[in-house]
Design an enzyme around this catalytic site. Structure first.
Site, PDB file in Angstrom:
ATOM      1  N   GLY A 180       0.834  -1.224   0.000  1.00  0.00           N
ATOM      2  CA  GLY A 180       0.000   0.000   0.000  1.00  0.00           C
ATOM      3  C   GLY A 180       0.853   1.252   0.000  1.00  0.00           C
ATOM      4  O   GLY A 180       2.083   1.176   0.018  1.00  0.00           O
ATOM      5  N   VAL A 208       1.406   3.558   2.335  1.00  0.00           N
ATOM      6  CA  VAL A 208       2.273   3.709   3.521  1.00  0.00           C
ATOM      7  C   VAL A 208       3.366   2.638   3.512  1.00  0.00           C
ATOM      8  O   VAL A 208       4.533   2.921   3.786  1.00  0.00           O
ATOM      9  CB  VAL A 208       1.436   3.627   4.822  1.00  0.00           C
ATOM     10  CG1 VAL A 208       2.349   3.560   6.052  1.00  0.00           C
ATOM     11  CG2 VAL A 208       0.506   4.830   4.927  1.00  0.00           C
ATOM     12  N   ARG A 250      -4.739 -10.576  -1.829  1.00  0.00           N
ATOM     13  CA  ARG A 250      -4.965  -9.771  -3.052  1.00  0.00           C
ATOM     14  C   ARG A 250      -3.637  -9.213  -3.586  1.00  0.00           C
ATOM     15  O   ARG A 250      -3.445  -9.089  -4.795  1.00  0.00           O
ATOM     16  CB  ARG A 250      -5.919  -8.627  -2.706  1.00  0.00           C
ATOM     17  CG  ARG A 250      -6.469  -7.856  -3.910  1.00  0.00           C
ATOM     18  CD  ARG A 250      -7.706  -7.053  -3.491  1.00  0.00           C
ATOM     19  NE  ARG A 250      -7.423  -6.159  -2.380  1.00  0.00           N
ATOM     20  CZ  ARG A 250      -7.122  -4.863  -2.530  1.00  0.00           C
ATOM     21  NH1 ARG A 250      -7.052  -4.347  -3.744  1.00  0.00           N
ATOM     22  NH2 ARG A 250      -6.886  -4.089  -1.488  1.00  0.00           N
ATOM     23  N   SER A 251      -2.722  -8.886  -2.687  1.00  0.00           N
ATOM     24  CA  SER A 251      -1.459  -8.273  -3.119  1.00  0.00           C
ATOM     25  C   SER A 251      -0.311  -9.271  -3.177  1.00  0.00           C
ATOM     26  O   SER A 251       0.789  -8.928  -3.614  1.00  0.00           O
ATOM     27  CB  SER A 251      -1.088  -7.132  -2.170  1.00  0.00           C
ATOM     28  OG  SER A 251      -2.125  -6.177  -2.158  1.00  0.00           O
ATOM     29  N   CYS A 272      -1.804  10.479  11.531  1.00  0.00           N
ATOM     30  CA  CYS A 272      -0.944  11.437  10.819  1.00  0.00           C
ATOM     31  C   CYS A 272      -1.212  12.876  11.247  1.00  0.00           C
ATOM     32  O   CYS A 272      -0.293  13.645  11.542  1.00  0.00           O
ATOM     33  CB  CYS A 272      -1.120  11.296   9.315  1.00  0.00           C
ATOM     34  SG  CYS A 272      -2.814  11.032   8.804  1.00  0.00           S
ATOM     35  N   GLN A 305      -6.681  18.063   5.044  1.00  0.00           N
ATOM     36  CA  GLN A 305      -5.993  16.802   4.913  1.00  0.00           C
ATOM     37  C   GLN A 305      -5.946  16.262   3.482  1.00  0.00           C
ATOM     38  O   GLN A 305      -6.957  16.201   2.785  1.00  0.00           O
ATOM     39  CB  GLN A 305      -6.582  15.770   5.882  1.00  0.00           C
ATOM     40  CG  GLN A 305      -6.405  16.228   7.324  1.00  0.00           C
ATOM     41  CD  GLN A 305      -6.838  15.223   8.380  1.00  0.00           C
ATOM     42  OE1 GLN A 305      -7.302  15.603   9.444  1.00  0.00           O
ATOM     43  NE2 GLN A 305      -6.647  13.930   8.126  1.00  0.00           N
ATOM     44  N   GLY A 335      -4.186  10.383   2.705  1.00  0.00           N
ATOM     45  CA  GLY A 335      -4.660   9.805   3.978  1.00  0.00           C
ATOM     46  C   GLY A 335      -5.605   8.643   3.735  1.00  0.00           C
ATOM     47  O   GLY A 335      -5.782   7.782   4.600  1.00  0.00           O
ATOM     48  N   LYS A 389      -9.602  11.545  17.509  1.00  0.00           N
ATOM     49  CA  LYS A 389      -8.219  11.025  17.559  1.00  0.00           C
ATOM     50  C   LYS A 389      -7.255  12.158  17.922  1.00  0.00           C
ATOM     51  O   LYS A 389      -6.376  12.006  18.775  1.00  0.00           O
ATOM     52  CB  LYS A 389      -7.799  10.471  16.183  1.00  0.00           C
ATOM     53  CG  LYS A 389      -8.353   9.111  15.819  1.00  0.00           C
ATOM     54  CD  LYS A 389      -7.923   8.731  14.395  1.00  0.00           C
ATOM     55  CE  LYS A 389      -8.554   7.440  13.926  1.00  0.00           C
ATOM     56  NZ  LYS A 389      -8.195   7.132  12.510  1.00  0.00           N
ATOM     57  N   ARG A 411     -11.194  17.055   4.499  1.00  0.00           N
ATOM     58  CA  ARG A 411     -10.481  16.502   3.347  1.00  0.00           C
ATOM     59  C   ARG A 411     -10.432  17.552   2.257  1.00  0.00           C
ATOM     60  O   ARG A 411     -11.458  18.158   1.922  1.00  0.00           O
ATOM     61  CB  ARG A 411     -11.187  15.248   2.815  1.00  0.00           C
ATOM     62  CG  ARG A 411     -10.395  14.523   1.756  1.00  0.00           C
ATOM     63  CD  ARG A 411      -9.191  13.800   2.296  1.00  0.00           C
ATOM     64  NE  ARG A 411      -9.602  12.650   3.123  1.00  0.00           N
ATOM     65  CZ  ARG A 411      -8.788  12.027   3.958  1.00  0.00           C
ATOM     66  NH1 ARG A 411      -7.541  12.456   4.110  1.00  0.00           N
ATOM     67  NH2 ARG A 411      -9.208  11.002   4.681  1.00  0.00           N
ATOM     68  N   HIS A 425      -0.564  17.073   4.667  1.00  0.00           N
ATOM     69  CA  HIS A 425      -1.647  17.646   5.485  1.00  0.00           C
ATOM     70  C   HIS A 425      -1.222  19.044   5.952  1.00  0.00           C
ATOM     71  O   HIS A 425      -0.048  19.263   6.276  1.00  0.00           O
ATOM     72  CB  HIS A 425      -1.874  16.799   6.733  1.00  0.00           C
ATOM     73  CG  HIS A 425      -2.606  15.503   6.517  1.00  0.00           C
ATOM     74  ND1 HIS A 425      -3.190  15.134   5.321  1.00  0.00           N
ATOM     75  CD2 HIS A 425      -2.840  14.488   7.376  1.00  0.00           C
ATOM     76  CE1 HIS A 425      -3.758  13.949   5.452  1.00  0.00           C
ATOM     77  NE2 HIS A 425      -3.569  13.513   6.700  1.00  0.00           N
TER      78      HIS A 425
HETATM   79  C1  2RA Z   1      -6.742  10.278   6.912  1.00  0.00           C
HETATM   80  N1  2RA Z   1      -5.693  10.398   9.098  1.00  0.00           N
HETATM   81  O1  2RA Z   1      -6.125  11.310   6.650  1.00  0.00           O
HETATM   82  C2  2RA Z   1      -6.516   9.572   8.238  1.00  0.00           C
HETATM   83  C3  2RA Z   1      -5.906   8.216   8.041  1.00  0.00           C
HETATM   84  N2  2RA Z   1      -4.625   8.301   7.430  1.00  0.00           N
HETATM   85  O2  2RA Z   1      -7.554   9.739   6.143  1.00  0.00           O
END
Ligand code: 2RA
Length: 338
Positions: free
Chosen positions: A12, A14, A39-40, A127, A154, A158, A211, A233, A240
């Site tokens: 993935g 990350v 799958r990977s 993050c 963000q 993410g 969080k 987002r 970010h």
């Molecule tokens: C996001 N922090 O930005 C969450 C998970 N990486 O979607």
């Protein structure tokens, strides 16, 4: 020589970044194992010029390993405790164990010593939390903090490789007049902002917002700190950005704050309004530092500061922080297998 390392979720976004950071930092890797879901499995990945085949993660994958880097997701819940029982030190990027009192939640520039208390699992913070708590710690140590108000912007990374792809697809469709089909995001992300990351919980805050509140208090060991967050987002690929307002205990001028931040490890201050110098996500990606600018005294408070903070979500926000924790495990000699 070196330490036997297994990367779980290697294929993935990350996971790929973890491999790159291990190589860049010349982490002392002995045997390397790359695992992911069925799958990977079979995918080929390069590490230090050598090709590795991604295997499906099974309980046996952890045999003979010393350090496990989990990129995140369901695998952490399924295999994290099992790996720790096998004597593998687990560094987990998922949210599953972060608030467990038995699990240290660590940002190396902020609370490195907490690594020593691990009982097999160490959690990588979210993050957006990592990016905030690095500059926050500098101010916290110098002037104390009563309250934090943060709004985040963000990046789509993410949401992983699929999130990155969706920004491209939506942008192209929007420009070509094609059909936009949201899947990783609730709505079209191109030319839009979506104030909804993860699921809604108590008080109509999202899990992402809670969080930031709960993880920051744990990392700074301060359950009394008042924190409120709004996470959004935005149509940006990898970094970010966060607008952070801080009410301090002791008054700090903007110049004092700038100096405090410049002297803090892992922070780069980019702050010269007259020269249009301030951090921007288009230019911070690929770096490991947290970039801080727009440092100002809060005009509405006696002891307040505003700052604008930007950092690469895949690197300092996830992969680099996890590898730095692995470096601390070695530095402090707190592997499980002697
Ligand atoms: C996001 N922090 O930005 C969450 C998970 N990486 O979607």
């Amino acid at each position: 020589a070196g330490y036997n390392v297994i990367v779980v979720g290697a294929s993935g976004a990350v996971g790929q970044e973890i491999l790159q950071v291990l190589e860049e930092r010349n982490f002392p890797v002995g045997e390397l194992k790359l695992c992911a879901t069925a799958r990977s499995a079979g995918k080929e990945m390069l590490f230090k010029g050598k090709t590795y085949i991604v295997e499906e993660t099974t309980p046996e994958s952890f045999d003979g390993m010393e350090i496990a880097l989990f990129a995140g997701g369901a695998a952490s819940t399924e295999f994290g405790p099992l790996a720790a029982e096998k004597g593998v030190v687990v560094i987990d990027n998922s949210s599953h164990f972060r608030l467990d009192p038995q699990v240290p939640l660590v940002v190396p520039e902020v609370n490195p010593e907490d690594v020593k208390a691990h009982k097999g699992i160490i959690a990588n913070p979210n993050c957006s939390t990592i990016i905030m708590v690095v500059p926050l710690k500098a101010i916290y140590d110098a002037a104390g903090i009563k309250r934090v108000v943060v709004s985040t912007y963000q990046a789509v990374s993410g949401a992983g490789a699929e999130g990155i792809a969706e920004l491209t697809e939506h942008t192209r469709a929007a420009l070509d007049g094609g059909e936009v089909v949201p899947s990783k995001f609730q709505y079209q992300i191109a030319f839009n902002l979506i104030p909804h990351i993860d699921v809604f919980q108590e008080m109509d805050y999202t899990k992402e917002e809670w969080k930031m509140v709960k993880e920051t208090r744990k990392i700074l060991h301060d359950d009394n700190m008042a924190i409120t967050a709004t996470t959004v987002r935005v149509p940006v690929y990898r970094s970010h950005s966060e607008s952070i307002n801080i009410e301090t205990v002791r008054k700090v001028t903007a110049n004092e704050a700038k100096k405090i931040l410049e002297d803090f490890p892992g922070v780069i201050v980019q702050d010269s309004p007259a020269d249009k110098v301030y951090p921007m996500p288009l230019y911070t990606s690929g770096n490991d530092e947290v970039f801080v600018g727009r440092i100002r005294e809060d005009n509405s408070l006696d002891k307040g500061l505003n700052m604008w903070v930007v950092a690469d979500q895949l690197r300092k926000g996830a992969a680099t922080n996890a590898v730095q924790i692995a470096e601390l495990v070695i530095k402090y000699g707190c592997l499980l297998k002697k």
